[in-house]
Design an enzyme around this catalytic site. Structure first.
Site, PDB file in Angstrom:
ATOM      1  N   HIS A   1      13.827  35.930  63.413  1.00 51.76           N
ATOM      2  CA  HIS A   1      13.046  34.956  62.654  1.00 51.76           C
ATOM      3  C   HIS A   1      13.208  33.514  63.146  1.00 51.76           C
ATOM      4  O   HIS A   1      12.557  32.609  62.652  1.00 51.76           O
ATOM      5  CB  HIS A   1      13.345  35.050  61.153  1.00 51.76           C
TER       6      HIS A   1
ATOM      7  N   THR B   1      18.446  53.192  58.204  1.00 51.30           N
ATOM      8  CA  THR B   1      17.069  53.471  58.619  1.00 51.30           C
ATOM      9  C   THR B   1      16.470  52.256  59.316  1.00 51.30           C
ATOM     10  O   THR B   1      16.642  51.126  58.866  1.00 51.30           O
ATOM     11  CB  THR B   1      16.216  53.831  57.383  1.00 51.30           C
TER      12      THR B   1
ATOM     13  N   CYS C   1      22.644  28.231  55.930  1.00 52.56           N
ATOM     14  CA  CYS C   1      23.589  29.181  55.359  1.00 52.56           C
ATOM     15  C   CYS C   1      24.612  28.504  54.480  1.00 52.56           C
ATOM     16  O   CYS C   1      25.271  29.139  53.695  1.00 52.56           O
ATOM     17  CB  CYS C   1      24.293  29.958  56.459  1.00 52.56           C
TER      18      CYS C   1
END
Lengths: 397, 127
Positions: free
Chosen positions: A202, A238, A326
């Site tokens: 991103h 997954t 963050c």
């Protein structure tokens, strides 16, 4: 109200090309890439193709690319996975003082398990001190982790030189957090002697929620995501096939247009810096060196606190950042600027502007007009402001 | 991160700025947070705090706390002002989810430092 986004180091807009590439994998090719039937095989094929693209971009083998859910996971995986797999060889790790919190906090966690971590200092521009690194590395060092491009100030480290230093210590691996780097530098993991490399989608106009860790063949690394044998039995879970496909497209476009991207970003950066320095006195461009990513400009505004600038710019539709995303939510002080030797006032008054190819000179004009008014207004109400820019003495309590 | 009331006070309050003709002022910095606050007090001949204003460096928490502190001290006598505790400032800034202890402490110490200067001034003038 015109909205202007100058926080591309935090995240970027998903590109149209990446989105188009992803679309079929939400509805048509929706199989689980780990399933053995045709639905699964179709999805697996898409993942494999994406893996090939990313491997080629950094001169790695496809089998060396492990998909994760982003840069933070890749960094955690690299630090903890390598430390735990190699603790019989040694328990010493080296990182710089300005690494991303995902590295610093992972190291703090390992320290509780008995690992010893050396935090190598940086100079006033955020460059890792090579003498200190040479002094810190020793026979029981198992991992050196240095980021290629700092997310807060944009400093570009001498990665090739660091790779050469670590090469002399065969038991030590070299991890490079390249989350901010792939749109700035040509990365060649062989030439740079990199053993592990973290990437994030991103930051380069790819989708959120996906990243990768390059793990050179032969590197011993423990699995930290258990519960599946995906990713060569190194990382369970997954596959987010659509995101992986979008990530690969973003990488492909970034590598293809690297020169043009950097040319545009340099132009924007120079335009912004010249205009800012002309319009507003009493500012410091942090890490004002050639070895800096053009997209990231960190500025200290004397006598003005950064949070106020951020909020007042936001009121006018302009997005910037203080510290790293963050850590912004926790309102902590920037450890990066502190490590660069900045005073409390300089740290508290630093704002990060980060551009992308989407930004324009007109947006910069609007932002600087707004910034000029805001800074003037805040300075009038600042107890530290002196019109002659002389330091105002204040008692501590 | 900040609720509507906090942001509203931060962006618009009547107490931020320079006070011309202030009787006393005091500026202190928190070692812990790096925040700096300056309080100005205008105290009339009846020892009533007529006006309180502030300047702050450090972002939303300290600006909000300083504004709320001004509200508490505005219009009270200097005797009543001495009875305002740090706890009262903490209660007034309960909408701040974090950082309010450090900010409340800084504002309390600074405004009381200004009051202390006032009392010394009065004592000197009475000699």
């Amino acid at each position: 109200m015109t909205r202007i986004y100058f926080d591309n180091a935090s995240t970027t807009r998903l590109s149209g090309e990446a989105l188009n590439e992803m679309m079929p994998y939400f509805t048509e090719t929706f199989g689980n890439a780990a399933s053995r039937h045709s639905f699964g095989r179709e999805a697996q094929s898409a993942v494999d193709n994406a893996r090939d693209v990313i491997a080629k971009a950094i001169n790695a083998k496809s089998s060396e690319i492990i998909f994760t859910n982003g840069g933070t996971e890749s960094n955690n995986f690299a630090i903890k996975g390598v430390a735990l797999a190699n603790k019989h060889k040694g328990k010493h790790i080296i990182v710089s003082q300005i690494e991303h919190p995902s590295i610093i906090d992972s190291c703090a966690d390992l320290e509780k398990l008995g690992f010893e971590v050396s935090y190598v200092p940086v100079d006033e521009n955020g460059l890792v001190s090579m003498p200190e690194l040479l002094h810190a590395i020793r026979k029981d060092t198992i991992l050196v982790s240095i980021m290629a491009v700092n997310n807060e100030v944009g400093t570009i480290q001498h990665i090739k030189t660091i790779g050469k230093i670590v090469e002399d210590y065969p038991q030590a691996y070299f991890h490079c957090d390249a989350v901010q780097a792939i749109s700035v530098l040509e990365i060649d993991v062989v030439d740079m002697n990199i053993d592990l490399l973290s990437l994030s989608s991103h930051k380069i106009h790819g989708p959120k929620g996906v990243g990768a860790l390059f793990v050179k063949s032969g590197v011993a690394i423990n699995k930290i995501m258990h519960g599946g044998e995906q990713e060569f039995n190194k990382r369970g879970g997954t596959h987010n096939v659509a995101a992986i496909v979008g990530f690969a497209k973003a990488v492909e476009l970034t590598i293809r247009d690297l020169k043009a991207i950097n040319k545009k970003l340099k132009q924007l950066s120079n335009y912004f810096t010249k205009k800012l320095e002309y319009e507003i006195k009493g500012i410091t461009i942090n890490a004002k060196i050639r070895q800096r990513a053009p997209a990231i400009i960190n500025v200290s505004f004397n006598y003005v606190d950064a949070e106020t600038i951020l909020i007042m710019l936001d009121q006018q539709g302009i997005a910037v950042s203080t510290g790293s995303a963050c850590t912004a939510g926790s309102a902590k002080k920037s450890h990066v600027l502190k490590a660069m030797g900045k005073t409390d006032e300089e740290v508290n008054s630093s704002v990060r502007f980060s551009f992308s190819v989407d930004n324009t000179n007109e947006e910069i004009d609007i932002a600087i007009r707004a910034l000029t008014n805001i800074v003037e207004k805040i300075r009038e109400n600042s107890p530290l402001y002196n019109k002659n820019f002389k330091k105002v003495g204040v008692r501590n309590v | 991160m900040y609720n509507k009331e906090v942001l509203s006070v931060f962006l618009n309050n009547d107490y931020a700025g320079h006070l011309k003709g202030a009787t006393v002022s005091s500026t202190l910095k928190s070692k812990e947070s790096g925040d700096v606050v300056k309080f100005y007090l205008k105290i009339n001949d009846y020892q009533k705090i007529e006006t309180v204003m502030f300047k702050a460096f450090g972002g939303v928490p300290i600006t909000y706390t300083a504004a709320k502190t001004c509200e508490l001290y505005m219009g009270v006598s200097v005797i009543q002002a001495q009875k305002i505790t740090e706890e009262k400032i903490l209660q007034a800034t309960a909408n701040l989810s974090e950082d309010n202890e450090i900010c409340a402490n800084l504002c309390f110490l600074t405004i009381n430092d200004a009051l202390g200067k006032y009392f010394k001034k009065v004592q000197k003038e009475s000699k």
